[in-house]
Design a protein around this motif. Sequence first.
Motif, PDB file in Angstrom:
ATOM      1  N   ARG A  64      36.429   0.321   6.924  1.00 10.05           N
ATOM      2  CA  ARG A  64      36.101   0.738   8.286  1.00 10.05           C
ATOM      3  C   ARG A  64      36.622  -0.226   9.338  1.00 10.05           C
ATOM      4  NH1 ARG A  64      30.059   1.945   9.241  1.00 10.05           N
ATOM      5  NH2 ARG A  64      31.018   2.517  11.230  1.00 10.05           N
ATOM      6  N   GLY A  65      36.640  -1.543   9.011  1.00 12.48           N
ATOM      7  CA  GLY A  65      37.071  -2.515   9.998  1.00 12.48           C
ATOM      8  C   GLY A  65      38.524  -2.373  10.410  1.00 12.48           C
ATOM      9  N   GLY A  66      39.323  -1.644   9.638  1.00 14.28           N
ATOM     10  CA  GLY A  66      40.720  -1.529   9.959  1.00 14.28           C
ATOM     11  C   GLY A  66      41.032  -0.424  10.951  1.00 14.28           C
ATOM     12  N   TRP A  67      40.358   0.724  10.843  1.00 17.75           N
ATOM     13  CA  TRP A  67      40.730   1.861  11.686  1.00 17.75           C
ATOM     14  C   TRP A  67      39.709   2.185  12.754  1.00 17.75           C
ATOM     15  CZ3 TRP A  67      37.059   5.621  11.316  1.00 17.75           C
ATOM     16  CH2 TRP A  67      36.293   5.675  10.146  1.00 17.75           C
ATOM     17  N   VAL A  68      38.503   1.629  12.701  1.00 15.38           N
ATOM     18  CA  VAL A  68      37.512   1.934  13.737  1.00 15.38           C
ATOM     19  C   VAL A  68      37.967   1.476  15.126  1.00 15.38           C
ATOM     20  CG1 VAL A  68      35.182   1.352  14.543  1.00 15.38           C
ATOM     21  CG2 VAL A  68      35.537   2.067  12.194  1.00 15.38           C
ATOM     22  N   PRO A  69      38.542   0.265  15.306  1.00 16.71           N
ATOM     23  CA  PRO A  69      39.007  -0.102  16.650  1.00 16.71           C
ATOM     24  C   PRO A  69      40.062   0.848  17.207  1.00 16.71           C
ATOM     25  CG  PRO A  69      38.875  -2.044  15.245  1.00 16.71           C
ATOM     26  CD  PRO A  69      38.671  -0.869  14.370  1.00 16.71           C
ATOM     27  N   TRP A  70      40.877   1.417  16.307  1.00 18.56           N
ATOM     28  CA  TRP A  70      41.911   2.341  16.785  1.00 18.56           C
ATOM     29  C   TRP A  70      41.303   3.638  17.302  1.00 18.56           C
ATOM     30  CZ3 TRP A  70      46.596   0.603  17.672  1.00 18.56           C
ATOM     31  CH2 TRP A  70      47.035  -0.527  16.974  1.00 18.56           C
TER      32      TRP A  70
END
Length: 353
Positions: A64-70
Motif C-alpha cells: 500500500r505504501g507504494g501506490w497510495v500517495p499516487w
Amino acid sequence: MTRTTGAAPPPDAAGPATGAGGPGTTAADRATRTGISRQEAVAAQPAVATPVPSRRSRRPAGPRGGWVPWLYLAPALAVLGGLLAYPVYQLGLMSVLQYTQAQVSGGEPTSFRGLSNYRELFADDQFWQVLLATIGFAAACVLSTLAVGCALAVLLTRVRAVPRLTLLLAALGAWATPTVTGSTVWLFLFDPDFGPVNRLLGLGDFSWTYGRYSAFLLVLLEVVWCSFPFVMVTVYAGIRAVPGEVLEAAALDGASQWRTWRSVLAPMLRPILVIVTVQSVIWDFKVFTQIYVMTDGGGIAGQNLVLNVYAYQKAFASSQYSLGSAIGVVTLLILLGVTLGYLRLLRRRGEDL
C-alpha cells in the motif's frame, strides 16, 4: 577399623552447588554466608533486559505504501497532464515541421523537416545574442528579487504590528496588480515628459526606454516590484517558524543581523529558499509582458529582446511558426536543465529538500 580420610562436607555444599559462589546458590544463601540482608542481595543482582519489539515489526505489511500517495496525486496529475502535456507535445511537433502561413491557410501541405528548424535557429547570430541577454537579465532579476524579498522579510520580524500590516498590504497590492497594468504604470512614472521620477531626479527629458541598458533596468525594477512579495511572504513565514530560542542564543553570542541571517536563518530556511529561487528562475527567464509593453515589442532594432519576445516575433510577426516553436522548446529545455541541475547540486551537498 575403617579409616577416614577427612571430614564430610556440609550438606549445603554437596553436589554441584559447592561454595558460596556456586552456580546453584541463590541470593538468600549468599546473603546468609556473607552476612548481608536479603534485600541488599536481591538488589545487587544484575537486571535482565526485557526485549522490546522492533518498531519495524509493527509497520503494516503490504504494497500500500507504494501506490497510495499516487492516488492523492492523481487528480492534480490529470489536470497538469491536460494543461501541459498536450501543449508541449504540439509545441515539439510543430518544431520539426514546415509550418508557416502557407500551411496555416492550406495553400501548401505540411512537411516534416526534422532538426532543420533547430539547425537554422542555432546558425542565427541573433538567437545567441538574445539568449545571452535573456540569461543576464534573468540572473539580475532573480538576485534582485531574492535580495529585496529576504531583506523585507527580516524587516517584518523587527517592526511593530501596524508597520508590518502596512508593508504586507502594500506588497500584496503589488503582487495582485496585473502585469499589463503594472507595466503601464511604471512607464508613466518614468515618462520623459510627464513622469514624476525624472523631475525628482532632475533628469529632464531623459528617455529610459531609448538606451538598451536603461530600458533593461526599467523593466528589471518593474519585475522586482511585482515579484518580491512572493519571496517576502514565503521567507517571512519560514522565519516565524524558527524557534525563538535559536535567535535569542545568536543575539546573546553577539551576532549581528547579517551574521544571524547568514549563519542561522539561511541554513534553516534553505528548503524554502530553494523553492523561491527555482520559482524566480522560471518566472524571470520567461518574462514576456513587461518587455513587450515597456519596450514596445523589444526595443529599438530589437536591442531589448528576450527569448519569449523573440519567439513571438518569429511565430506571429514573421509567420514562422516552426521557428517560434523551436525557440519555445529550447527555452523549456534550458529551464528544465537549470532546475534539475540546481536540485542535483543541493542533493550532492546533502541538503534535505
